[in-house]
Scaffold this motif. Sequence first.
Motif, PDB file in Angstrom:
ATOM      1  N   LEU A  27      85.290  57.059  28.065  1.00 60.65           N
ATOM      2  CA  LEU A  27      84.750  57.866  28.942  1.00 60.65           C
ATOM      3  C   LEU A  27      84.203  57.267  30.300  1.00 60.65           C
ATOM      4  N   ILE A  28      84.142  58.431  31.732  1.00 60.48           N
ATOM      5  CA  ILE A  28      83.488  57.810  32.524  1.00 60.48           C
ATOM      6  C   ILE A  28      82.536  58.658  32.882  1.00 60.48           C
ATOM      7  N   ILE A  29      81.417  58.311  32.580  1.00 57.25           N
ATOM      8  CA  ILE A  29      79.852  59.031  32.817  1.00 57.25           C
ATOM      9  C   ILE A  29      79.189  58.591  34.245  1.00 57.25           C
ATOM     10  N   ASP A  30      79.062  58.981  35.576  1.00 57.21           N
ATOM     11  CA  ASP A  30      78.388  59.120  36.456  1.00 57.21           C
ATOM     12  C   ASP A  30      78.958  58.313  36.770  1.00 57.21           C
ATOM     13  N   GLY A  31      80.678  58.395  37.028  1.00 56.30           N
ATOM     14  CA  GLY A  31      81.068  57.169  37.905  1.00 56.30           C
ATOM     15  C   GLY A  31      81.801  56.074  36.794  1.00 56.30           C
ATOM     16  N   GLN A  32      81.141  55.680  36.289  1.00 58.91           N
ATOM     17  CA  GLN A  32      81.107  54.722  35.669  1.00 58.91           C
ATOM     18  C   GLN A  32      81.855  54.347  33.817  1.00 58.91           C
ATOM     19  N   GLU A  33      83.093  53.183  34.351  1.00 59.31           N
ATOM     20  CA  GLU A  33      83.527  53.547  33.318  1.00 59.31           C
ATOM     21  C   GLU A  33      83.383  52.059  31.477  1.00 59.31           C
ATOM     22  N   THR A  34      83.253  53.450  31.380  1.00 59.04           N
ATOM     23  CA  THR A  34      82.621  52.658  29.347  1.00 59.04           C
ATOM     24  C   THR A  34      83.507  52.091  28.429  1.00 59.04           C
ATOM     25  N   GLU A  35      83.224  51.076  27.872  1.00 60.70           N
ATOM     26  CA  GLU A  35      84.116  49.828  26.597  1.00 60.70           C
ATOM     27  C   GLU A  35      85.112  51.008  27.056  1.00 60.70           C
ATOM     28  N   ASP A  36      85.872  50.701  26.739  1.00 58.03           N
ATOM     29  CA  ASP A  36      87.643  51.412  25.482  1.00 58.03           C
ATOM     30  C   ASP A  36      86.943  51.420  24.231  1.00 58.03           C
ATOM     31  N   TRP A  37      87.649  53.039  23.655  1.00 57.15           N
ATOM     32  CA  TRP A  37      87.144  53.143  22.342  1.00 57.15           C
ATOM     33  C   TRP A  37      85.784  53.278  21.851  1.00 57.15           C
ATOM     34  N   LYS A  38      84.843  53.370  22.513  1.00 58.03           N
ATOM     35  CA  LYS A  38      83.079  53.394  22.293  1.00 58.03           C
ATOM     36  C   LYS A  38      82.855  54.419  21.678  1.00 58.03           C
ATOM     37  N   TYR A  39      83.327  55.423  23.039  1.00 63.65           N
ATOM     38  CA  TYR A  39      82.685  56.890  22.851  1.00 63.65           C
ATOM     39  C   TYR A  39      84.158  57.684  22.732  1.00 63.65           C
ATOM     40  N   VAL A  40      85.641  57.331  22.608  1.00 69.42           N
ATOM     41  CA  VAL A  40      86.803  58.224  23.151  1.00 69.42           C
ATOM     42  C   VAL A  40      87.377  57.578  21.286  1.00 69.42           C
ATOM     43  N   ARG A  41      87.432  58.551  20.888  1.00 72.50           N
ATOM     44  CA  ARG A  41      88.272  57.920  19.943  1.00 72.50           C
ATOM     45  C   ARG A  41      89.652  57.832  19.623  1.00 72.50           C
ATOM     46  N   GLU A  42      89.800  56.683  18.876  1.00 66.95           N
ATOM     47  CA  GLU A  42      91.051  55.522  19.320  1.00 66.95           C
ATOM     48  C   GLU A  42      92.526  56.224  18.196  1.00 66.95           C
ATOM     49  N   SER A  43      92.696  56.563  18.212  1.00 63.66           N
ATOM     50  CA  SER A  43      94.057  56.507  17.848  1.00 63.66           C
ATOM     51  C   SER A  43      95.188  55.847  17.067  1.00 63.66           C
TER      52      SER A  43
END
Length: 229
Positions: A27-43
Amino acid sequence: MKITLPLGSLALATAPFVYAHYRFKSLIIDGQETEDWKYVRESDNDYYPIEDVASMSMRCNSGGANGNHTETATVKAGDTVGFGLSQAIFHKGPLNVYMSKVDNAKTADGSSGWFKMYEIPPILDGGKSVIWPAVNLTKVTFPLPKTIESGDYLLRIEQIGLHLAIDKYAAQFFISCAQLRVTGGGSARPSTVMFPGVYKDTDPGLWINIYEPVPTNYTMPGPALFQDS
Ligand SMILES: *[C@@H]1O[C@H](CO)[C@@H](O)[C@H](O)[C@H]1NC(C)=O
Ligand SMILES: *[C@@H]1O[C@H](CO)[C@@H](O)[C@H](O)[C@H]1NC(C)=O
Ligand SMILES: *[C@@H]1O[C@H](CO)[C@@H](O)[C@H](O)[C@H]1NC(C)=O
Ligand SMILES: [Cu+2]
């Protein structure tokens, strides 16, 4: 009719077990890419797109039916958010982003209604050319609506590979869901559609030869965009 397939399809056909596709992973929040699969469900499928529009995996991909391993990001209505990809998008096709208001983003399974709030359609040129601007992107960003109600949402992104879609049932869906808690919202209640259900194999935007004749028009799959105000 002879059709030249893009490299991706050839590689998939010849080496299905070693060939990974692009995935929306952060997830990108205000231009900052967050850690992989932290806020995105990993398929649980690195390798295959979803091709069955009636599948429950149309909601949040295979393995994305709960947020047991995922956190919920707090964002403000109207903030710019987005998704980072594992590699650049390489199949031609459109991109859509949907949201679903839920009681709890962590446990929501995607069975409540969805509204479309962002899309990247093709650029058409009267039958001379068709450009798919989602191709080559390694991240996709867009504003959240300002007027939606505060609360938990699933944020669902999909890019649809149409390279083989001259055949029915062959559109390929690359999907991820992120978990959001929206603050500072308004009172808009967008009308919604269901996944699965909203797409049919015969939708003109899913069953189409994108190569020849060069399309003069294109019908984006799904409902009209929610109009924020
Ligand atoms: C994951 O979440 C689901 C639904 O929220 C729950 O039923 C299940 O027990 C959880 N699984 C694990 C391993 O925690
Ligand atoms: C994507 O990149 C390739 C290779 O650089 C280029 O040929 C193609 O035109 C690009 N497509 C789009 C839609 O930008
Ligand atoms: C859209 O394109 C298809 C095929 O390219 C054509 O048959 C159809 O008439 C077009 N529709 C409109 C409204 O231009
Ligand atoms: Cu492919």
